[in-house]
Design a protein around this motif. Structure first.
Motif, PDB file in Angstrom:
ATOM      1  N   ALA A 122       0.845  -1.198   0.000  1.00 40.44           N
ATOM      2  CA  ALA A 122       0.000   0.000   0.000  1.00 40.44           C
ATOM      3  C   ALA A 122       0.880   1.249   0.000  1.00 40.44           C
ATOM      4  O   ALA A 122       0.588   2.224  -0.692  1.00 40.44           O
ATOM      5  CB  ALA A 122      -0.922  -0.002   1.216  1.00 40.44           C
ATOM      6  N   TRP A 123       1.959   1.198   0.756  1.00 39.94           N
ATOM      7  CA  TRP A 123       2.885   2.336   0.777  1.00 39.94           C
ATOM      8  C   TRP A 123       3.678   2.404  -0.530  1.00 39.94           C
ATOM      9  O   TRP A 123       3.763   3.469  -1.149  1.00 39.94           O
ATOM     10  CB  TRP A 123       3.853   2.231   1.962  1.00 39.94           C
ATOM     11  N   LEU A 124       4.249   1.283  -0.948  1.00 42.18           N
ATOM     12  CA  LEU A 124       5.117   1.277  -2.124  1.00 42.18           C
ATOM     13  C   LEU A 124       4.388   1.780  -3.366  1.00 42.18           C
ATOM     14  O   LEU A 124       4.913   2.614  -4.111  1.00 42.18           O
ATOM     15  CB  LEU A 124       5.666  -0.129  -2.380  1.00 42.18           C
ATOM     16  N   TYR A 125       3.172   1.293  -3.579  1.00 41.25           N
ATOM     17  CA  TYR A 125       2.427   1.635  -4.793  1.00 41.25           C
ATOM     18  C   TYR A 125       1.443   2.785  -4.601  1.00 41.25           C
ATOM     19  O   TYR A 125       0.663   3.070  -5.512  1.00 41.25           O
ATOM     20  CB  TYR A 125       1.673   0.408  -5.313  1.00 41.25           C
ATOM     21  N   LYS A 126       1.466   3.398  -3.425  1.00 39.61           N
ATOM     22  CA  LYS A 126       0.508   4.481  -3.126  1.00 39.61           C
ATOM     23  C   LYS A 126      -0.910   3.997  -3.429  1.00 39.61           C
ATOM     24  O   LYS A 126      -1.640   4.595  -4.208  1.00 39.61           O
ATOM     25  CB  LYS A 126       0.819   5.729  -3.939  1.00 39.61           C
ATOM     26  N   SER A 127      -1.289   2.897  -2.806  1.00 39.26           N
ATOM     27  CA  SER A 127      -2.515   2.203  -3.175  1.00 39.26           C
ATOM     28  C   SER A 127      -3.437   1.987  -1.980  1.00 39.26           C
ATOM     29  O   SER A 127      -3.090   1.261  -1.046  1.00 39.26           O
ATOM     30  CB  SER A 127      -2.155   0.847  -3.796  1.00 39.26           C
ATOM     31  N   LYS A 128      -4.614   2.564  -2.071  1.00 37.59           N
ATOM     32  CA  LYS A 128      -5.639   2.308  -1.050  1.00 37.59           C
ATOM     33  C   LYS A 128      -6.168   0.878  -1.181  1.00 37.59           C
ATOM     34  O   LYS A 128      -6.547   0.261  -0.191  1.00 37.59           O
ATOM     35  CB  LYS A 128      -6.769   3.320  -1.184  1.00 37.59           C
ATOM     36  N   SER A 129      -6.174   0.368  -2.403  1.00 42.25           N
ATOM     37  CA  SER A 129      -6.680  -0.992  -2.629  1.00 42.25           C
ATOM     38  C   SER A 129      -5.852  -2.026  -1.869  1.00 42.25           C
ATOM     39  O   SER A 129      -6.405  -2.960  -1.281  1.00 42.25           O
ATOM     40  CB  SER A 129      -6.684  -1.327  -4.121  1.00 42.25           C
ATOM     41  N   TYR A 130      -4.531  -1.873  -1.881  1.00 43.77           N
ATOM     42  CA  TYR A 130      -3.681  -2.799  -1.131  1.00 43.77           C
ATOM     43  C   TYR A 130      -3.987  -2.719   0.362  1.00 43.77           C
ATOM     44  O   TYR A 130      -4.073  -3.748   1.047  1.00 43.77           O
ATOM     45  CB  TYR A 130      -2.192  -2.514  -1.370  1.00 43.77           C
ATOM     46  N   MET A 131      -4.159  -1.517   0.871  1.00 44.32           N
ATOM     47  CA  MET A 131      -4.409  -1.363   2.299  1.00 44.32           C
ATOM     48  C   MET A 131      -5.751  -2.000   2.688  1.00 44.32           C
ATOM     49  O   MET A 131      -5.828  -2.794   3.617  1.00 44.32           O
ATOM     50  CB  MET A 131      -4.408   0.114   2.694  1.00 44.32           C
ATOM     51  N   VAL A 132      -6.782  -1.660   1.940  1.00 47.45           N
ATOM     52  CA  VAL A 132      -8.120  -2.163   2.252  1.00 47.45           C
ATOM     53  C   VAL A 132      -8.196  -3.681   2.071  1.00 47.45           C
ATOM     54  O   VAL A 132      -8.700  -4.396   2.941  1.00 47.45           O
ATOM     55  CB  VAL A 132      -9.179  -1.441   1.381  1.00 47.45           C
ATOM     56  N   MET A 133      -7.681  -4.182   0.958  1.00 47.71           N
ATOM     57  CA  MET A 133      -7.767  -5.616   0.700  1.00 47.71           C
ATOM     58  C   MET A 133      -6.909  -6.422   1.675  1.00 47.71           C
ATOM     59  O   MET A 133      -7.276  -7.547   2.030  1.00 47.71           O
ATOM     60  CB  MET A 133      -7.393  -5.930  -0.743  1.00 47.71           C
ATOM     61  N   SER A 134      -5.811  -5.856   2.131  1.00 50.14           N
ATOM     62  CA  SER A 134      -4.995  -6.547   3.130  1.00 50.14           C
ATOM     63  C   SER A 134      -5.822  -6.831   4.385  1.00 50.14           C
ATOM     64  O   SER A 134      -5.824  -7.952   4.904  1.00 50.14           O
ATOM     65  CB  SER A 134      -3.772  -5.703   3.477  1.00 50.14           C
ATOM     66  N   VAL A 135      -6.534  -5.833   4.839  1.00 49.25           N
ATOM     67  CA  VAL A 135      -7.353  -5.984   6.048  1.00 49.25           C
ATOM     68  C   VAL A 135      -8.551  -6.887   5.772  1.00 49.25           C
ATOM     69  O   VAL A 135      -8.840  -7.809   6.552  1.00 49.25           O
ATOM     70  CB  VAL A 135      -7.806  -4.598   6.570  1.00 49.25           C
ATOM     71  N   ILE A 136      -9.241  -6.651   4.667  1.00 46.92           N
ATOM     72  CA  ILE A 136     -10.431  -7.458   4.338  1.00 46.92           C
ATOM     73  C   ILE A 136     -10.073  -8.932   4.192  1.00 46.92           C
ATOM     74  O   ILE A 136     -10.746  -9.805   4.748  1.00 46.92           O
ATOM     75  CB  ILE A 136     -11.118  -6.931   3.054  1.00 46.92           C
ATOM     76  N   ILE A 137      -9.011  -9.221   3.444  1.00 41.98           N
ATOM     77  CA  ILE A 137      -8.622 -10.622   3.238  1.00 41.98           C
ATOM     78  C   ILE A 137      -8.228 -11.279   4.554  1.00 41.98           C
ATOM     79  O   ILE A 137      -8.682 -12.383   4.866  1.00 41.98           O
ATOM     80  CB  ILE A 137      -7.482 -10.732   2.199  1.00 41.98           C
ATOM     81  N   SER A 138      -7.420 -10.617   5.337  1.00 41.01           N
ATOM     82  CA  SER A 138      -6.948 -11.218   6.596  1.00 41.01           C
ATOM     83  C   SER A 138      -8.098 -11.493   7.553  1.00 41.01           C
ATOM     84  O   SER A 138      -8.199 -12.585   8.120  1.00 41.01           O
ATOM     85  CB  SER A 138      -5.909 -10.310   7.256  1.00 41.01           C
ATOM     86  N   LEU A 139      -8.971 -10.520   7.743  1.00 37.15           N
ATOM     87  CA  LEU A 139     -10.074 -10.692   8.695  1.00 37.15           C
ATOM     88  C   LEU A 139     -11.160 -11.625   8.165  1.00 37.15           C
ATOM     89  O   LEU A 139     -11.652 -12.485   8.906  1.00 37.15           O
ATOM     90  CB  LEU A 139     -10.674  -9.336   9.061  1.00 37.15           C
TER      91      LEU A 139
END
Length: 181
Positions: A122-139
């Motif tokens: 999410a930081w490397l690619y400046k991506s909200k999708s990575y941040m949101v999907m990381s949390v959604i997938i894990s939980l």
């Protein structure tokens, strides 16, 4: 080039990692198929580990098809992206332990590891999708994995990966629009 320009360069030239996310859909399809069989759980788990092996060659092939600079050698942040990915290998040790200790939970743990490893991108690619999907997938895979059979977790991962890919495609298109301005 400053750090923000390097991050943008990675996001553009590597299309925000789509060349890895797209083949992961195929891998989760394979994993769901494995876990729909009547094989013993330890055999299913072994085949699940085997199913993850083609990720790198598939990512390389997909990178050629969607015109991604696989290595982006001119950008030092590409090495950081590699480090983010290699970190997942250490987490796989947890899945290896689960393999025999709690075999019915291995797919869930593998999915959680995959989801969690997305966060630094999410930081490397400046991506909200990575941040949101990381949390959604894990939980979501934790909850679904505790309530349902492993093949259901794999099916949820397929859906998550398809949605994630579409979100990344939209982000890449927005990048192109920004650059054209």
């Amino acid at each position: 080039m400053g750090i923000e320009e390097l991050r943008l360069d990675c996001a553009i030239k590597q299309k925000k990692g789509l060349h890895f996310i797209i083949p992961s859909i195929l891998i989760w399809i394979l994993i769901s198929g494995i876990h729909m069989t009547s094989l013993p759980i330890l055999t299913k788990n072994f085949y699940t580990f085997c199913a993850t092996a083609p990720l790198m060659p598939l990512a390389f092939l997909i990178s050629k098809l969607i015109k991604v600079d696989f290595k982006n050698e001119g950008n030092p942040l590409s090495n950081l992206g590699l480090l983010f990915s290699l970190n997942q290998i250490l987490y796989i040790l947890i899945a290896m332990w689960i393999y025999t200790a709690l075999p019915e939970n291995m797919v869930m743990v593998l999915a959680m590891i995959f989801g969690a490893h997305l966060l630094p991108f999410a930081w490397l690619y400046k991506s909200k999708s990575y941040m949101v999907m990381s949390v959604i997938i894990s939980l979501s895979t934790l909850i679904i994995g505790l309530l349902f059979k492993p093949y259901i977790v794999a099916i949820v991962m397929i859906l998550c990966e398809i949605i994630f890919s579409l979100l990344l495609v939209a982000e890449v298109k927005n990048l192109k629009k920004i650059i054209e301005l």
